[in-house]
Scaffold this active site. Sequence first.
Site, PDB file in Angstrom:
ATOM      1  N   LYS A  34      -4.250  -2.436   7.603  1.00 50.37           N
ATOM      2  CA  LYS A  34      -4.237  -1.782   6.287  1.00 50.37           C
ATOM      3  C   LYS A  34      -4.999  -2.647   5.286  1.00 50.37           C
ATOM      4  CE  LYS A  34      -0.873   0.361   3.078  1.00 50.37           C
ATOM      5  NZ  LYS A  34       0.567   0.455   2.752  1.00 50.37           N
ATOM      6  N   SER A  61       1.930   5.160   1.418  1.00 49.30           N
ATOM      7  CA  SER A  61       0.551   4.797   1.131  1.00 49.30           C
ATOM      8  C   SER A  61      -0.267   4.524   2.389  1.00 49.30           C
ATOM      9  CB  SER A  61       0.525   3.549   0.252  1.00 49.30           C
ATOM     10  OG  SER A  61       1.093   2.449   0.944  1.00 49.30           O
ATOM     11  N   SER A  82       6.193   3.345   2.914  1.00 46.89           N
ATOM     12  CA  SER A  82       4.756   3.512   3.201  1.00 46.89           C
ATOM     13  C   SER A  82       4.353   3.302   4.658  1.00 46.89           C
ATOM     14  CB  SER A  82       3.930   2.582   2.321  1.00 46.89           C
ATOM     15  OG  SER A  82       3.929   3.052   1.002  1.00 46.89           O
TER      16      SER A  82
END
Lengths: 509, 515
Positions: free
Chosen positions: B81, B156, B180
């Site tokens: 990420k 997210s 997330s």
Amino acid sequence: MTTQATAEATLPLEAALAAYDPALGLEVHVELNTATKMFCGCPTEFGAEPNTQVCPVCLGLPGALPVVNVKAVESAIRIGLVLNCQIARWCRFARKNYFYPDMPKNFQTSQYDEPIAFDGFLDVELDDGAVYRVQIERAHMEEDTGKSLHVGGSTGRIHGATHSLVDYNRAGIPLIEIVTKPMLGTGERAPEIARAYVATLRDLLKALDVSDVRMEQGSMRCDVNLSLTPKGADRLGTRTETKNVNSLRSVERAVRYEIGRQAAVLSSGGSVVQETRHWHEDTGVTTSGRVKSDADDYRYFPEPDLVPVAPTAELVEALRGTLPEPPVARRRRLQTSWGFSDLEMRDVVNAGLVELVEETVRAGASPAAARKWWSGEIARRANAAGQDVPTYAASLGVAPAHVVELEALVKRGRLNDSMARQVWDAVLAAEGTPTAVADARGLELVEDTGALASAVDAVIAANPEVAAKVRDGKVAAAGALIGQVMRELRGQADAAAARALILERLGQS
Amino acid sequence: MTTDLTRSTAAALADLLTQGSISAREVAQAHLDRTAEVDTAVHSYLHVDTEGALSTADDVDRRRAAGESLHALAGVPIAVKDVIATRGLPTTCGSRILRGWVPPYDATLVTRLRTAGMPILGKTNMDEFAMGSSTEHSAYGPSHNPWDLDRIPGGSGGGSSSAVASFQAPLAIGTDTGGSIRQPAAVTGTVGTKPTYGGVSRYGLVALASSLDQAGPCTRTVLDAALLHEVIGGHDPMDSTSIDAPVPPLVEAARRADVSGLRIGIVRELTGEGFQAGVRTRFEQAVQHLVDAGAEVVEVSCPSFTYALAAYYLILPSEASSNLAKFDAMRYGLRVAPSGISDPSAEQVMAATRDAGFGDEVKRRIILGTYALSSGYYDAYYGSAQKVRRLIADDFTRAFEAADVLVSPTAPTTAFRFGDKLDDPMAMYLNDIATIPANLAGIPGISVPSGLADEDGLPAGFQILAPAMHDDRLYAVGAALEARLTAAWGGAMLDRAPALAGTGAAVGPTRTKEA
């Protein structure tokens, strides 16, 4: 640096204090002398090339996290203990949020309502031996910011600069902020107490070996809070915070100035503005800085990236065992062993010479010689250079051994006092060791009685009127003759021997 | 090899690599090819590191050939990420303000991936600074759900979940501040774990909310998650909040998948109103599977959960407002000159940069947090939120006296369509209602697929929560459920996802898709 400040009206101190009582508060920031920074492993050495002592943590790079320097916490606890503070059993760091270009994270990791040390006091001794107890509100840990250098423009200040450079070497250096409670009832001694407090604190921290406490290098920095209350009133007046007060002398002067300035404002019917003021060492005045208000909001909250600091009772007690002798007790002990009068000792203390004298005595000098040589010409020069004597002496490469050597030359009878002064001046001018200077200049006390006698006879012959006065019993007049003899012999004579011979020749011995 | 390597689990790839029947380079190349084929449509990646991934793979192959003993996952590639600092690889956090920033250091978990010899395929898309549940708040455009490209992949961490779900990576790293990792796993039919707070180092994780953030695995199977969790977990002296204790045996728990006699607590407050019917049905069936496997079911109540969302949206913005203050144009990232000012001050440049560099959601939360921390409001907002946080932790403590693990649907709904909640922050925030309590209490949670909702045919997630430092229970229960469901479905759920149309776009040496 020029000061564009127009001096404000001030009342003389006496008049000011006839009408108002000062309330004084001091905030002292001390840079710790730990090998590494507060929250990362970067070195803390002073004076390195800009931005060479930095890492992701102290640069505030995204993702980096702080880790507390255990040594800094120990220093903070030791400082708390010598200030007779309570040590928190559990406390947290807090973020003080505000934007400033030289602050990497735009918050300062500090402590807010949970300081590591709180509720202490420090007894400070004044020039006349009176002791004033300063109440300590708190001592807390925090990190220093980077340092901005404003380039261009004529003042070196942000106003008028074309650009600024930031050095982050200082960012993250461990700081301890020591805050006093308001000092009340100081009256006309407020300036003196302020100075004595900072001096005592400096000596204490030096003895603890937690900081260099070099005010001129910024490793000890002082902010002066001051307000005036009309005599008889019970509410404290509006205070100002004067920053940048970075020498002992300035602490005293700044307090004196602010008392006079605030008194002038108040007595003319005005009101003191709550603001930050800047101290100008050169002109001895403070000027208005940023107006502070209660709306200043740092949005403190507990630092979530750090775990609480919870020193065990065992650790605190172990650290208590490492505390040095309290400065007042230490001074008494040294004064007795050195045989100094109260006045002599105070002069030594106030000039910051205790360690230097101690070291010089340890090197073999007599206490009197150590005091004499470190507090004369060199003190004058150091003061002119805006430095303390130890720093100044170190910068010249003048060491206790030089004093020992100089005293030995006097004791052996090679130099008299005025010759010794001449030699010392030359040592301070980097001409070499006392012996080397004496050799180079051919300085040697004249012991040849023949040379002395002929000089005395010549001077008596050349000054018949003075000689007659001496013969008539005005012994004091012999001084003029002695002076001439010494000049004649280029100072290399023993003045006492010259005097004895003159008096003998003129029938007065 | 004739089989498609991208369809393999990490565990299977690890076995094949260890046996020497495939090379790390083949595995990395297969995934890079897959990305070239589908990522124009899915947009999982913000940056693909072809060269770096292949170079790591070659190094692993060379060392294996030389007879070196390697980590079990050496040569298994991974996506990271974009909120995690990677030395030499752009790290933007999905924000304009960090466009082009290349960190000079690796996050601790990245160091561990590199040490294990895991090729990093690239950096995955995310809502800006991890604020969002859909990736619609990414400054570089949203990622798409492989099950339906018109729908969100969760957020997210929608880049990581969609990368794993679309077979562009067998493994990915996510971060979970309020869900997330878990919510994207739920809506893409994948597995995601939020470890115990302090279980995985946060050093190098660009902080959203320091007291809530936790990095963890995004995978297609429970065993893969356990394998990855063991690589990245464990104490790190660079993170003061890191737990200095051994990580429990996660892989072993996943392999044993034993739930006999385990007490499963159903949280009353996380099952009723507001949860989509199909999601609820799949949840109930999953619970039944666990009962069939020998678990016992109890119902527990956590009354303070009612206040969890409110507390979370005070604590998170407060910490975020401070964490994001460092983005000031002074040392890195975007720098914008204010218009109409000829000789701007540093403060004016900061303001102009932050105005141009942050998106609306980030600004919204900075403003909220600044307000909540303000003097005079602190006690009412931040102070009260911290008290609620304590109460929620107390609720969990009590619940874990009655149950060994707690379960709920991961998210109230299946994947929604782009734009559905973009203009309604409250609706977006409610998507995290079931995941937020774990972050507030610091306990671990996992989301595993529970099946497809009847009404829309989209994946639903099953959340398992365990007491702090008992992450092994997540894997025991998750693996048991996964085994029974896979057997019932006759294969992995993701096999039923629609095939993605290949685009055949070429992959360059490095390809940055920053707009």
